[in-house]
Scaffold this motif. Sequence first.
Motif, PDB file in Angstrom:
ATOM      1  N   LEU A  19      -6.017  -0.822   2.126  1.00 18.27           N
ATOM      2  CA  LEU A  19      -7.558  -0.574   2.232  1.00 18.27           C
ATOM      3  C   LEU A  19      -8.116  -1.178   3.649  1.00 18.27           C
ATOM      4  CD1 LEU A  19      -8.246  -1.437  -1.458  1.00 18.27           C
ATOM      5  CD2 LEU A  19      -8.442   0.722  -0.669  1.00 18.27           C
ATOM      6  N   ALA A  20      -7.396  -1.776   4.162  1.00 15.00           N
ATOM      7  CA  ALA A  20      -7.813  -2.305   5.415  1.00 15.00           C
ATOM      8  C   ALA A  20      -8.916  -3.348   5.288  1.00 15.00           C
ATOM      9  CB  ALA A  20      -7.963  -1.410   6.558  1.00 15.00           C
ATOM     10  N   VAL A  21      -8.983  -4.072   4.207  1.00 16.52           N
ATOM     11  CA  VAL A  21      -9.995  -4.957   3.940  1.00 16.52           C
ATOM     12  C   VAL A  21     -10.497  -5.879   4.874  1.00 16.52           C
ATOM     13  CG1 VAL A  21     -10.979  -6.401   2.169  1.00 16.52           C
ATOM     14  CG2 VAL A  21      -9.732  -4.520   1.292  1.00 16.52           C
ATOM     15  N   ARG A  22     -11.654  -6.014   5.444  1.00 19.90           N
ATOM     16  CA  ARG A  22     -12.077  -6.864   6.489  1.00 19.90           C
ATOM     17  C   ARG A  22     -12.680  -8.201   5.829  1.00 19.90           C
ATOM     18  NH1 ARG A  22     -12.453  -2.252   8.917  1.00 19.90           N
ATOM     19  NH2 ARG A  22     -11.738  -2.039  11.119  1.00 19.90           N
ATOM     20  N   ARG A  23     -13.517  -7.458   4.810  1.00 17.75           N
ATOM     21  CA  ARG A  23     -14.017  -8.875   4.025  1.00 17.75           C
ATOM     22  C   ARG A  23     -13.670  -9.244   2.764  1.00 17.75           C
ATOM     23  NH1 ARG A  23     -20.149  -8.503   3.353  1.00 17.75           N
ATOM     24  NH2 ARG A  23     -19.336  -6.772   1.949  1.00 17.75           N
ATOM     25  N   LEU A  24     -12.610  -9.842   2.762  1.00 14.57           N
ATOM     26  CA  LEU A  24     -11.902 -10.213   1.545  1.00 14.57           C
ATOM     27  C   LEU A  24     -12.589 -10.756   0.550  1.00 14.57           C
ATOM     28  CD1 LEU A  24      -9.021 -10.587   0.035  1.00 14.57           C
ATOM     29  CD2 LEU A  24      -8.755 -12.624   1.332  1.00 14.57           C
ATOM     30  N   TRP A  25     -13.511 -11.928   0.787  1.00 13.57           N
ATOM     31  CA  TRP A  25     -14.232 -12.426  -0.226  1.00 13.57           C
ATOM     32  C   TRP A  25     -15.462 -11.815  -0.466  1.00 13.57           C
ATOM     33  CZ3 TRP A  25     -11.217 -15.180  -2.576  1.00 13.57           C
ATOM     34  CH2 TRP A  25      -9.760 -15.810  -2.011  1.00 13.57           C
ATOM     35  N   GLY A  26     -15.926 -10.536   0.010  1.00 13.47           N
ATOM     36  CA  GLY A  26     -16.948  -9.833  -0.040  1.00 13.47           C
ATOM     37  C   GLY A  26     -17.128  -9.113  -1.617  1.00 13.47           C
TER      38      GLY A  26
END
Length: 174
Positions: free
Chosen positions: A17-24
């Motif tokens: 998912l290429a998550v940039r904002r892990l805690w978003g």
Amino acid sequence: PDLVIGYQASRYALDQLAVRRLWGQELRVVVENTTSAVDAVQRVIGCTVANRRLLVLDYGRHVYTFLCGEGPGLRLALKPGVVPTDPELLVLEQAVQVRRASMLQTARYQTLIDQRIAMLLQLAPEDLFDVRRVAVEWPELPFTSALLPCDGCGELVLETHLVFDGDRSVSYTH
């Protein structure tokens, strides 16, 4: 072993998912079991029941659906046969659970568990899971911190967990 499965699913999903904002607030997960795999998902992904980004459905299967924003989710299902049935492990597990295992049996059980963990850690996620993109609608989960007394038992219950029985409001358990 369940912890490893949840870890592997979570790490793979983050990569895919290429998550940039892990805690978003964008990242959410649906887990379809109540094993320790859920603990791994919570730790690696940061989604919890309390922050309302983890939905746990106890269907007893290692299926994990990761959602990031709008669009299809990433569904990972443990492949059949990837975790072989081991009759010896099952017998020992039963003995350990009912507290009738000898020290030797307990040690053998732990050895078999350790071997299973090592095997799962060596597998590539593509060998461990059937992976597909799926359309998922995240359910609207009501939220409130309002506590009201149950007319059945008198205990305080979240307002969203009360049902009406005639003119009485009672908790799900009554």
